[in-house]
Design an enzyme around this catalytic site. Structure first.
Site, short mmCIF file in Angstrom:
data_model
loop_
_atom_site.label_atom_id
_atom_site.label_comp_id
_atom_site.label_asym_id
_atom_site.label_seq_id
_atom_site.Cartn_x
_atom_site.Cartn_y
_atom_site.Cartn_z
N PRO A 279 0.84 -1.21 0.00
CG PRO A 279 -0.52 -1.43 1.89
CD PRO A 279 0.64 -2.06 1.18
N GLY B 40 4.16 3.28 5.06
CA GLY B 40 5.30 3.02 5.94
C GLY B 40 5.96 1.68 5.64
N GLY C 28 7.53 1.02 2.77
CA GLY C 28 8.66 1.14 1.83
C GLY C 28 8.29 1.11 0.36
CB SER C 29 5.20 1.71 -1.62
OG SER C 29 4.88 3.02 -1.27
CB SER C 30 8.68 5.93 -2.09
OG SER C 30 9.23 5.96 -0.80
CB ALA C 31 12.61 2.34 -0.71
CB ALA C 32 9.63 -1.27 -3.29
CG ASP D 181 12.74 2.85 3.90
OD1 ASP D 181 13.24 2.55 4.99
OD2 ASP D 181 11.67 3.50 3.80
C1 MEV Z 1 11.09 5.54 6.61
O1 MEV Z 1 10.74 4.21 6.23
C2 MEV Z 1 12.27 5.51 7.55
C3 MEV Z 1 12.73 6.88 8.04
O2 MEV Z 1 13.74 6.62 9.02
C4 MEV Z 1 13.28 7.74 6.93
C5 MEV Z 1 14.60 7.23 6.37
O3 MEV Z 1 15.30 6.44 7.02
O4 MEV Z 1 14.96 7.69 5.26
C6 MEV Z 1 11.61 7.64 8.73
#
Ligand code: MEV
Length: 319
Positions: A85, A89, A91-95, A140
């Site tokens: 989703p 939180g 990690g969709s943008s990193a993936a 991430d």
């Molecule tokens: C976000 O998944 C994790 C944070 O620590 C940001 C980051 O590490 O870039 C909030």
């Protein structure tokens, strides 16, 4: 044409504090971001497209930044499909950034499995996140690139994958053994922006010694968490997760719905905390009774995911 995918993640310890160079532990989960990329063949094609829409910096910030910095070839047609989703939180943008950079590697004639390719992808995806969010850690993006379990620490330890430095912060990124744990993620349904949450903590960090101490304390809890993981001491691990949640609450990144889901999960869990940026998003619990925890999360208004941990990193998928 290439198809790639990369996993989402849960952070067991250390989110936010890791942005300031403290330690963090993250695990790749079985939910993946998938994409299909090909070059646009029409001579008249001038711009990149995502899911039929022209890439613009407003709607597609991660695509726009990653492409501007890493692609000089023909305009691309990209199709995406995500099991993670968005803004949850997990990690969709990193993936997204990692699977795009994986696709660019393959389209450019390289291979994701090639020597040093995952590290290059992880570094480029970190740069993308950093420029879109204004500040970030490589947590991430390295988890999406390398998969399995990832530890960011202040010094080099066994399992070192790479070293990253950015301004005053530096991180030694390691691969760690995936623990044998049952994990349940509870999504609040409240979306939150990583840049907003990271920016909120930055303002507080600059102003308040209490917040700076809290960040350091999270770093200590993370290293104690690493010891508990190595000893497979789930009771201690749970206590430390509960403590980490309290510290994140003190940082101001929790949300009433997150606190509600954490409280609902705790009677059936060793420990529970928010995971990722907070401000909405998701929480994570470790438990011997995943079905009970999932039921409790649902009853408290959340969306439970019984997540399998230790998924592979970025991969080229079948065409
Ligand atoms: C976000 O998944 C994790 C944070 O620590 C940001 C980051 O590490 O870039 C909030």
């Amino acid at each position: 044409m290439v198809q790639t995918s990369a996993p989402g993640k849960v952070i067991l310890f250390g989110e936010h504090a890791v942005v300031y160079g403290e330690s963090a532990i993250a695990l790749a989960v079985s939910l993946r971001f998938r994409m299909r990329v090909e070059t646009r063949t029409s001579n008249r094609a001038r711009s990149h497209r995502v899911d039929g829409r022209r890439v613009d910096t407003g709607h597609h910030a991660y695509f726009a930044h990653a492409l501007a910095a890493n692609w000089t070839g023909a305009p691309l047609e990209m199709r995406t499909r995500s099991e993670i989703p968005s803004a949850s939180g997990m990690g969709s943008s990193a993936a997204l950034a990692v699977s795009l950079l994986g696709a660019l590697t393959e389209l450019g004639g390289g291979s994701i499995e090639g020597e040093g390719a995952r590290e290059r992808i992880a570094r480029a995806a970190f740069e993308t996140e950093y420029s879109v969010q204004g500040r970030a850690s490589p947590t991430d993006t390295s988890t999406a690139a390398f998969g399995q379990g990832v530890l960011l620490a202040k010094q080099a330890m066994p399992g070192l994958l790479m070293h990253v430095q950015r301004g005053a912060a530096e991180w030694y990124v390691h691969s760690i053994k995936v623990p044998r744990l049952n994990i349940v993620v509870g999504y609040t349904g409240e979306k939150s922006g990583t840049a907003d949450m990271v920016g909120k903590v930055r303002k507080a960090y600059e102003r308040s010694a209490f917040i700076r101490d809290t960040v350091k304390e999270i770093g200590k809890v993370t290293m104690e968490g690493l010891t508990a993981l190595e000893r497979e001491d789930v009771a201690r691990l749970g206590e430390l997760m509960d403590r980490n949640h309290q510290l994140l609450y003190n940082l101001g990144v929790s949300h009433p719905k997150l606190d509600r889901l954490v409280a609902a999960a705790r009677p059936y869990s060793h420990g529970a905390k928010l995971t990722g940026k907070g401000g909405g998003g998701s929480m994570v619990a470790i438990t011997d009774e995943p079905e009970e925890v999932a039921r409790a999360i649902k009853a408290a208004g959340g969306e439970p995911y019984i997540a399998k941990i230790g998924a592979p990193g970025v991969s080229r998928d079948g065409d």
